[in-house]
Design a protein around this motif. Sequence first.
Motif, PDB file in Angstrom:
ATOM      1  N   PRO A 124       0.774  -1.492  -0.047  1.00  0.00           N
ATOM      2  CA  PRO A 124      -0.314   0.160   0.290  1.00  0.00           C
ATOM      3  C   PRO A 124       0.810   1.135   0.009  1.00  0.00           C
ATOM      4  O   PRO A 124       1.600   1.188   0.852  1.00  0.00           O
ATOM      5  N   LYS A 125       0.313   1.711  -0.705  1.00  0.00           N
ATOM      6  CA  LYS A 125       1.393   2.967  -1.001  1.00  0.00           C
ATOM      7  C   LYS A 125       0.608   4.548  -0.176  1.00  0.00           C
ATOM      8  O   LYS A 125      -0.526   5.120   0.099  1.00  0.00           O
ATOM      9  N   SER A 126       1.589   5.165   0.171  1.00  0.00           N
ATOM     10  CA  SER A 126       1.387   6.382   1.104  1.00  0.00           C
ATOM     11  C   SER A 126       2.856   7.381   1.416  1.00  0.00           C
ATOM     12  O   SER A 126       3.704   6.906   1.923  1.00  0.00           O
ATOM     13  N   ASN A 127       2.862   8.733   0.837  1.00  0.00           N
ATOM     14  CA  ASN A 127       3.935   9.476   1.303  1.00  0.00           C
ATOM     15  C   ASN A 127       3.530  10.260   2.338  1.00  0.00           C
ATOM     16  O   ASN A 127       4.111  11.545   2.102  1.00  0.00           O
ATOM     17  N   ALA A 128       3.158  10.272   3.082  1.00  0.00           N
ATOM     18  CA  ALA A 128       2.467  10.958   4.044  1.00  0.00           C
ATOM     19  C   ALA A 128       3.814  11.181   5.187  1.00  0.00           C
ATOM     20  O   ALA A 128       3.889  12.260   5.819  1.00  0.00           O
ATOM     21  N   ALA A 129       4.863  10.309   5.462  1.00  0.00           N
ATOM     22  CA  ALA A 129       5.506  10.485   6.610  1.00  0.00           C
ATOM     23  C   ALA A 129       6.742  11.074   5.271  1.00  0.00           C
ATOM     24  O   ALA A 129       7.302  12.190   6.048  1.00  0.00           O
ATOM     25  N   TYR A 130       7.092  11.417   3.820  1.00  0.00           N
ATOM     26  CA  TYR A 130       8.366  11.506   3.079  1.00  0.00           C
ATOM     27  C   TYR A 130       7.148  13.490   3.553  1.00  0.00           C
ATOM     28  O   TYR A 130       8.238  14.517   3.474  1.00  0.00           O
ATOM     29  N   SER A 131       5.835  13.582   3.297  1.00  0.00           N
ATOM     30  CA  SER A 131       5.090  15.116   3.363  1.00  0.00           C
ATOM     31  C   SER A 131       5.258  15.758   4.550  1.00  0.00           C
ATOM     32  O   SER A 131       5.739  16.562   5.014  1.00  0.00           O
ATOM     33  N   ALA A 132       4.949  14.843   5.657  1.00  0.00           N
ATOM     34  CA  ALA A 132       5.240  15.279   7.218  1.00  0.00           C
ATOM     35  C   ALA A 132       6.665  15.842   7.539  1.00  0.00           C
ATOM     36  O   ALA A 132       6.539  17.249   7.666  1.00  0.00           O
ATOM     37  N   PHE A 133       8.015  15.181   6.777  1.00  0.00           N
ATOM     38  CA  PHE A 133       8.855  15.311   6.805  1.00  0.00           C
ATOM     39  C   PHE A 133       9.436  16.867   6.056  1.00  0.00           C
ATOM     40  O   PHE A 133      10.084  17.915   7.160  1.00  0.00           O
ATOM     41  N   LYS A 134       8.964  17.197   5.600  1.00  0.00           N
ATOM     42  CA  LYS A 134       9.269  18.061   4.049  1.00  0.00           C
ATOM     43  C   LYS A 134       8.471  19.573   5.183  1.00  0.00           C
ATOM     44  O   LYS A 134       9.100  20.303   5.158  1.00  0.00           O
ATOM     45  N   ARG A 135       7.192  19.099   5.692  1.00  0.00           N
ATOM     46  CA  ARG A 135       6.576  20.269   5.875  1.00  0.00           C
ATOM     47  C   ARG A 135       7.447  20.193   7.414  1.00  0.00           C
ATOM     48  O   ARG A 135       7.612  21.814   7.964  1.00  0.00           O
ATOM     49  N   ALA A 136       7.884  19.782   8.518  1.00  0.00           N
ATOM     50  CA  ALA A 136       8.321  19.628   9.322  1.00  0.00           C
ATOM     51  C   ALA A 136       9.969  20.604   9.527  1.00  0.00           C
ATOM     52  O   ALA A 136      10.034  21.362  10.257  1.00  0.00           O
ATOM     53  N   GLN A 137      10.291  20.096   8.488  1.00  0.00           N
ATOM     54  CA  GLN A 137      11.580  20.891   8.024  1.00  0.00           C
ATOM     55  C   GLN A 137      11.632  22.382   7.743  1.00  0.00           C
ATOM     56  O   GLN A 137      13.003  23.116   8.133  1.00  0.00           O
ATOM     57  N   ARG A 138      10.567  22.223   6.558  1.00  0.00           N
ATOM     58  CA  ARG A 138       9.982  24.163   6.959  1.00  0.00           C
ATOM     59  C   ARG A 138       9.377  25.150   7.568  1.00  0.00           C
ATOM     60  O   ARG A 138      10.197  26.223   7.775  1.00  0.00           O
ATOM     61  N   ALA A 139       9.065  24.012   8.486  1.00  0.00           N
ATOM     62  CA  ALA A 139       8.826  25.089   9.614  1.00  0.00           C
ATOM     63  C   ALA A 139      10.033  25.191  11.200  1.00  0.00           C
ATOM     64  O   ALA A 139       9.961  26.639  11.726  1.00  0.00           O
ATOM     65  N   ALA A 140      10.558  23.984  11.218  1.00  0.00           N
ATOM     66  CA  ALA A 140      12.072  24.438  11.465  1.00  0.00           C
ATOM     67  C   ALA A 140      12.637  25.551  10.587  1.00  0.00           C
ATOM     68  O   ALA A 140      13.097  26.062  12.124  1.00  0.00           O
ATOM     69  N   ARG A 141      13.230  25.951   9.882  1.00  0.00           N
ATOM     70  CA  ARG A 141      13.818  26.950   9.358  1.00  0.00           C
ATOM     71  C   ARG A 141      12.734  28.204   9.476  1.00  0.00           C
ATOM     72  O   ARG A 141      13.790  29.075   9.893  1.00  0.00           O
ATOM     73  N   GLU A 142      11.386  28.241   9.403  1.00  0.00           N
ATOM     74  CA  GLU A 142      11.533  29.049   9.678  1.00  0.00           C
ATOM     75  C   GLU A 142      11.115  29.742  11.182  1.00  0.00           C
ATOM     76  O   GLU A 142      11.115  31.260  11.915  1.00  0.00           O
ATOM     77  N   THR A 143      11.014  28.680  12.227  1.00  0.00           N
ATOM     78  CA  THR A 143      10.349  29.399  13.210  1.00  0.00           C
ATOM     79  C   THR A 143      11.868  29.540  14.386  1.00  0.00           C
ATOM     80  O   THR A 143      12.212  29.831  15.285  1.00  0.00           O
ATOM     81  N   GLY A 144      13.289  29.012  13.846  1.00  0.00           N
ATOM     82  CA  GLY A 144      14.057  29.393  14.228  1.00  0.00           C
ATOM     83  C   GLY A 144      15.338  28.558  15.529  1.00  0.00           C
ATOM     84  O   GLY A 144      14.842  27.274  15.597  1.00  0.00           O
TER      85      GLY A 144
END
Length: 445
Positions: free
Chosen positions: A338-358
């Motif tokens: 079964p396919k899911s890119n939820a983990a992949y997408s979640a980590f990308k969003r978390a990385q973006r938030a980490a860059r933005e929040t300092g």
Amino acid sequence: MADDLFQSAGLEKGAPRPLADRLRPQTLDQVVGQDHLLGEGMPLRRMLDVRRLSSIVLWGPPGVGKTTIARLLADKADLEFHQISAIFSGVADLRKVFAEAEARRRTGRGTLLFVDEIHRFNRAQQDGFLPHVESGLITLVGATTENPSFELNAALLSRAQVLTLKRLDDAALDKLLARAEEEEDQRLPLTTAARESLKAMADGDGRFLLNLVEDIFAEPVDGEDLEPDTLSRIVQRRAPVYDKAQEGHYNLISALHKSVRGSDPDAALYWLARMLAGGEDPLYLCRRVVRMASEDIGMADPNALTICLAAKEAYDFLGSPEGDLALAQAVLYVATAPKSNAAYSAFKRAQRAARETGSLMPPRHAMNAPTKMMKDLGYSDGYVYDHDAPDAFAGLDYFPPDMERQSFYEPVPRGLEKDIRKRLEFWNARRKSREPDRKTDSGEG
């Protein structure tokens, strides 16, 4: 024209000539498999019809007619044909060519310069063509088996039209076989199955096909048509076109990855086999399949990652060819999972938030308090040990106090993530019931 070329090479007109040379097209209408360029109303035909042949780059696999087309274009456009190879030519050779073209132009005759393997010239050498193309001193026709957008200067590409030649299909190869039989005035001693096998051996390369035909005609036969297994013993199959460092490599690994993502196990196995047959490093393939397990399956079937890592270990233990089967098993597993890119997408969003929040600090209840001073400062205040809470869930918020809570991971309703989704919905509801206490839990207020 072919006889003139043969004599210019120092050979007599009646000397033996290879079949591929004897069957070299004498007109553009005789070129097979490239009707998308040479047919009525197509790019090359239009250029010739209006007698305005611009500089072009012919991009395509070996044995599809690049050199022949360039030679026939020169003849049709009434240009002097001059051929060089980027493998054997340098700056001095190019200067000589340009000087000869200049002298020729003074007599009223133009020059078509055909550069075989043009991608082998370095950037500076490619730039050397620019003023002579712009001035019209030469009409440049380059030939390459590599993607021009990767291998040729942007400045040169802007002055030349890229035309893509196709590998020869069955219909084109059939025409070549018929011409060979007519030239030799005899039928190829092959069964229908062996004839199909012969075309498959050529792999779209017309020149190679005619070389195989010549080997067959030279082989004594006992009157029986050859079967595929006998044919294989007489002639050598063409190695697949595959460059591990160039575009072919990236195209095939893309096809493998997308076949897995598209849950097409048969296509995935085919592209895996193609890459292995081309000499690809199996460990590179192992790494890519491990990546697929995390990127395209993730928590929908966490066992995929274990299977793929086990395939790598099996290959290390067994080597080729035995270890190839473990890699094929892993490819089948990820293609059918079964396919899911939820983990992949979640980590990308978390990385973006980490860059933005300092450098936001964690809430105090999430901090470690190994010393008395840290305890006095409130580190670890409000922490509740989840295992002591009902359902082993205390519902604390672990985001920084100065950051709005965000949702990165969104499980899909497939595979194991269906159950994970239910658990998260339950936990989120419990956590929301504590939201008024968030500032208190964070040590504020």
